[in-house]
Design a protein around this motif. Sequence first.
Motif, PDB file in Angstrom:
ATOM      1  N   SER A  59       0.832  -1.207   0.000  1.00 44.36           N
ATOM      2  CA  SER A  59       0.000   0.000   0.000  1.00 44.36           C
ATOM      3  C   SER A  59       0.867   1.258   0.000  1.00 44.36           C
ATOM      4  O   SER A  59       0.564   2.234  -0.701  1.00 44.36           O
ATOM      5  CB  SER A  59      -0.934   0.017   1.214  1.00 44.36           C
ATOM      6  N   MET A  60       1.946   1.245   0.771  1.00 43.67           N
ATOM      7  CA  MET A  60       2.849   2.395   0.798  1.00 43.67           C
ATOM      8  C   MET A  60       3.574   2.566  -0.542  1.00 43.67           C
ATOM      9  O   MET A  60       3.690   3.684  -1.052  1.00 43.67           O
ATOM     10  CB  MET A  60       3.855   2.251   1.931  1.00 43.67           C
ATOM     11  N   ALA A  61       4.058   1.453  -1.111  1.00 43.16           N
ATOM     12  CA  ALA A  61       4.764   1.518  -2.392  1.00 43.16           C
ATOM     13  C   ALA A  61       3.842   2.012  -3.503  1.00 43.16           C
ATOM     14  O   ALA A  61       4.243   2.817  -4.354  1.00 43.16           O
ATOM     15  CB  ALA A  61       5.341   0.148  -2.749  1.00 43.16           C
ATOM     16  N   PHE A  62       2.594   1.544  -3.497  1.00 42.03           N
ATOM     17  CA  PHE A  62       1.620   1.965  -4.504  1.00 42.03           C
ATOM     18  C   PHE A  62       1.310   3.450  -4.344  1.00 42.03           C
ATOM     19  O   PHE A  62       1.277   4.203  -5.321  1.00 42.03           O
ATOM     20  CB  PHE A  62       0.366   1.112  -4.384  1.00 42.03           C
ATOM     21  N   SER A  63       1.127   3.900  -3.114  1.00 43.38           N
ATOM     22  CA  SER A  63       0.868   5.323  -2.862  1.00 43.38           C
ATOM     23  C   SER A  63       2.026   6.186  -3.358  1.00 43.38           C
ATOM     24  O   SER A  63       1.810   7.258  -3.942  1.00 43.38           O
ATOM     25  CB  SER A  63       0.631   5.572  -1.372  1.00 43.38           C
ATOM     26  N   LYS A  64       3.252   5.718  -3.138  1.00 45.11           N
ATOM     27  CA  LYS A  64       4.424   6.466  -3.627  1.00 45.11           C
ATOM     28  C   LYS A  64       4.443   6.506  -5.149  1.00 45.11           C
ATOM     29  O   LYS A  64       4.700   7.553  -5.747  1.00 45.11           O
ATOM     30  CB  LYS A  64       5.719   5.842  -3.104  1.00 45.11           C
ATOM     31  N   GLY A  65       4.179   5.366  -5.779  1.00 42.71           N
ATOM     32  CA  GLY A  65       4.159   5.330  -7.238  1.00 42.71           C
ATOM     33  C   GLY A  65       3.110   6.261  -7.817  1.00 42.71           C
ATOM     34  O   GLY A  65       3.354   6.949  -8.814  1.00 42.71           O
ATOM     35  N   LEU A  66       1.941   6.310  -7.198  1.00 42.05           N
ATOM     36  CA  LEU A  66       0.880   7.225  -7.643  1.00 42.05           C
ATOM     37  C   LEU A  66       1.320   8.672  -7.478  1.00 42.05           C
ATOM     38  O   LEU A  66       1.140   9.498  -8.387  1.00 42.05           O
ATOM     39  CB  LEU A  66      -0.407   6.948  -6.866  1.00 42.05           C
TER      40      LEU A  66
END
Length: 142
Positions: A59-66
């Motif tokens: 979830s953190m990695a996806f939020s960063k990518g977004l």
Amino acid sequence: MPIRTANARWEGNLTEGSGTIATGKGGYQGNYSFKSRFEEGEGTNPEELIAAAHAGCYSMAFSKGLADAGFTPTSVETTAKVHLDKNDTGFGVTRIDLDTVGVVPGIDDGLFQKIAEGAKENCPISKLLAPGAQIGLTAKLS
């Protein structure tokens, strides 16, 4: 970077014994047993803790990518399902399924899917687990 710790204590034999698991900073403490791991007994188990770690990291990695792509997510919610299976050599984690739902204003589904997949490949916990377990992903833009 800090080093993270956790502690586990087990008392008794495998099938009748029990234990506790605790994180180093006191954020979680729980009981575990043979029944909570291999059946449907009360308490947690190592695979649930792996699922929690993977869901949180993803979830953190996806939020960063977004965010890196110029989109601020309202929320990213991920469920990880860890499959513990038995084969000829014993038990092993063979598969992890990530199911994520993102509320991301202004993004189209194609870009959302591309970033979701990139997060799966680059999340540190995915990188740790991928050599031994297949990681699946279902990403839904809400």
